[in-house]
Design a protein around this motif. Structure first.
Motif, PDB file in Angstrom:
ATOM      1  N   LEU A   1      45.528  35.613  35.760  1.00 51.90           N
ATOM      2  CA  LEU A   1      44.919  36.511  34.782  1.00 51.90           C
ATOM      3  C   LEU A   1      44.635  37.880  35.398  1.00 51.90           C
ATOM      4  CD1 LEU A   1      43.503  36.713  31.908  1.00 51.90           C
ATOM      5  CD2 LEU A   1      41.405  36.222  33.126  1.00 51.90           C
ATOM      6  N   PHE A   2      44.072  37.892  36.602  1.00 46.86           N
ATOM      7  CA  PHE A   2      43.683  39.165  37.205  1.00 46.86           C
ATOM      8  C   PHE A   2      44.814  39.809  38.000  1.00 46.86           C
ATOM      9  CE2 PHE A   2      39.436  37.345  36.609  1.00 46.86           C
ATOM     10  CZ  PHE A   2      38.904  38.370  35.878  1.00 46.86           C
TER      11      PHE A   2
ATOM     12  N   PHE B   1      46.830  41.808  34.829  1.00 46.91           N
ATOM     13  CA  PHE B   1      45.877  41.924  33.740  1.00 46.91           C
ATOM     14  C   PHE B   1      46.500  42.704  32.589  1.00 46.91           C
ATOM     15  CE2 PHE B   1      42.051  43.606  31.658  1.00 46.91           C
ATOM     16  CZ  PHE B   1      41.387  42.414  31.467  1.00 46.91           C
TER      17      PHE B   1
END
Lengths: 302, 313
Positions: free
Chosen positions: B142-143, B146
């Protein structure tokens, strides 16, 4: 019609509900990102054969319950690891909770050297942490050093065995003392968080309640059972839940290590997820049962 | 005459019990202190030894060749000043955010009835139980890339932004109570607020305060002990955390990253196993010392002085 609806919306309950969502909104987002999303992903993985693609990303082939069948019926170790972990949890948690409640009660009384005692009991939280042990354990691979420095921090048995050897008493007695002391230091290490939580709970009990009961003629014994215990009971529940979870997920837990090996050494995310997921389910069932049983006896003020 | 005797016996009985209890208490804590401190004591004495002392079997506790070399070298390798500054800044930020967010969420769960109340409570427990392995990969991806539902790639030539090696993922996780064991803090606060009498807030509502004002003015001041407890846990766990800092901030010089590098000191083969061991021992002391100092400061807040204002019986 419209007016009626508006009036209902404005009812106290609806407003309270709205504020409930506002107050918990950070965690609603957090639950979606850090709980639901990973869980869904791991469930999907656990039913698939997972292959990492060289370009990044993964190939998924649906295999049904094959992974679960593998870990429970083919893999010789997993069932045993699971059994041992559950057994040690069931024996340790009651001891730890009672021990920490006792120590928290003692630490809550007024005596000389209380600050010192509290600081000492806090130390295992740091000394048993993964970081500290990982720095020290790596060194212990060198045999040349072990003889002097078996004083592995946190793990007391090594240092204590050294100490006993220096005293030169028989090996039988040394072994007996070492193993019992090792148990004590394990339980101490597990008790740090429950002790602090219960201590904070005990401290939040208003002194005026105690004063009132002493004025009414209650003895210390009665005050303990009728006031201290019920007032701390919500924190006891927290501690019980924490102890169960801690004993299942602590650094060095064999099942967690097995999952990590499967995921990062063998790159078998399918099997790893199936293991993690069934492990999680077992922990949750256990926590849920304990939570519901204990929660009935906890006294809340609302 | 007999009355005086009786009084004396009563006095002895009472004080004898007191004396017995305090002796028992002393013995108990002395034993526990021995179990906990002895390894630490061994480590501290070893810290000041030269490698010769390690091989010398006549040296047990007091080094023959007393030296500060190990400590100085460890401090230099850890770059203590700089590392402390960065780590304290980072850890305090995370701990304060976690403390505040879990307090707010815990209050919401304890006091307001809404549809997902029980679900959220269960999720807070699940979030502690989930093995980090399961959590790591989805959150990392996810990061790492992003995209915010595809909005960012539109502005950034079809690429997502990587937040790895910035504190942003950790701060985000702290805000949403998703950090390491944050669900536990939520659980603590929820349980705590459920012991608080609701009359306090009702009084505030009658005086015209809204839920926010009632929370900030009435409930928050009375939960200082619990908040300090959570701050302490959060600080210690963030300070010692390897999983999340390694995952999201692997290249930053927070202490958990720097200290682990102590294991790999080679120095062109000039450093032998024993010296490395001695340096690692000294390094550990640098890791744990600030936490002990912090605890010495916070433990005095665990005293029975927090009065719940306005509460009578």
């Amino acid at each position: 019609m419209k007016l009626q609806k508006k009036a209902r919306n404005r009812s106290l309950e609806a407003t309270r509900r709205k504020y409930g969502y506002i107050f918990t909104s950070p965690f609603i987002l957090g639950a979606i990102v850090t709980v639901i999303y990973p869980i869904v992903q791991s469930i999907v993985y656990s039913f698939c054969d997972v292959n990492a693609k060289p370009t990044g990303g993964v190939d998924l082939t649906l295999v049904g319950f094959e992974n679960y069948h593998h870990i429970f019926f083919v893999d010789p170790d997993f069932g045993l690891l699971l059994y041992n972990t559950i057994l040690s949890t069931l024996t340790n948690v009651p001891i730890v909770v009672i021990f920490s409640f006792f120590l928290a009660s003692v630490l809550n009384t007024e005596f000389k050297g209380r600050g010192f005692a509290r600081t000492i009991l806090f130390l295992p939280m740091i000394l048993n942490s993964g970081l500290v042990t990982s720095i020290l354990v790596a060194d212990r691979l060198d045999d040349s050093v072990v003889e002097k420095s078996s004083a592995e921090v946190g793990k007391f048995s090594g240092a204590f065995a050294d100490f006993l050897q220096e005293l030169n008493i028989g090996t039988g007695i040394t072994d007996l003392l070492t193993s019992s002391v090792d148990n004590i230091s394990n339980i101490l290490a597990m008790s740090v968080i429950p002790i602090i939580v219960m201590l904070a709970g005990l401290q939040s009990v208003s002194t005026s309640i105690y004063e009132a009961s002493y004025v009414e003629g209650a003895t210390k014994w009665e005050v303990f059972w009728k006031i201290s215990l019920p007032m701390v009971s919500p924190m006891i529940l927290v501690s019980v839940v924490y102890c169960i979870i801690d004993s299942f997920t602590a650094v060095g837990n064999k099942v967690i290590e097995e999952v990590e090996t499967k995921c990062f050494t063998d790159y078998n995310f399918g099997i790893g997820s199936a293991m993690a997921w069934s492990y999680l389910l077992i922990i949750l069932i256990l926590v849920a049962v304990v939570f519901l049983v204990v929660n009935k006896r906890v006294s809340y003020s609302d | 005459m007999s009355k005086i005797k009786q009084v004396r016996i009563d006095y002895l009985k009472k004080n004898g019990l007191k004396l017995f209890i305090s002796i028992a208490r002393m013995v108990l804590f002395a034993l526990l202190a021995f179990v906990i401190i002895y390894p630490l004591f061994r480590e501290i004495t070893t810290m000041f030894m030269m490698p010769e002392d390690i091989y010398d079997s006549s040296v047990t506790y007091i080094p023959k060749h007393f030296t500060f070399d190990n400590v100085v070298l460890a401090a230099r390798l850890l770059d203590v000043g700089n590392t402390y500054l960065i780590t304290i800044l980072f850890t305090t930020t995370i701990a304060v955010i976690q403390m505040l967010s879990s307090t707010v969420v815990g209050y919401g769960l304890a006091r307001f009835k809404f549809k997902f109340n029980t679900f959220l409570l269960v999720f807070s427990i699940i979030s502690i139980v989930l093995p980090p392995v399961i959590l790591q990969i989805p959150i990392y991806t996810l990061f790492r890339n992003f995209r915010l539902f595809g909005l960012i790639p539109l502005l950034n030539n079809g690429e997502g932004i990587s937040f790895i090696n910035t504190p942003i993922p950790m701060i985000f996780l702290a805000i949403v109570c998703g950090g390491f064991r944050c669900g536990f803090y939520v659980l603590i606060m929820r349980q705590y607020y459920r012991t608080m009498p609701i009359e306090l807030e009702e009084a505030a509502y009658i005086d015209g305060a809204g839920p926010f004002k009632a929370f900030v003015r009435v409930m928050l001041p009375s939960s200082v002990t619990m908040m300090i407890t959570i701050f302490l846990f959060s600080f210690v766990w963030t300070w010692l955390d390897m999983t999340y800092t390694d995952l999201f901030m692997g290249e930053s010089s927070v202490i958990s990253n720097v200290a682990r590098a102590l294991n790999d000191i080679q120095d062109g083969g000039a450093v032998d196993a024993v010296s490395r061991n001695l340096i690692a021992y000294s390094g550990v002391l640098f890791v744990i010392a600030p936490l002990i100092v912090l605890y010495l400061f916070t433990q005095k807040y665990f005293v029975q002085s927090i009065e719940r204002s306005g509460l009578v019986g």
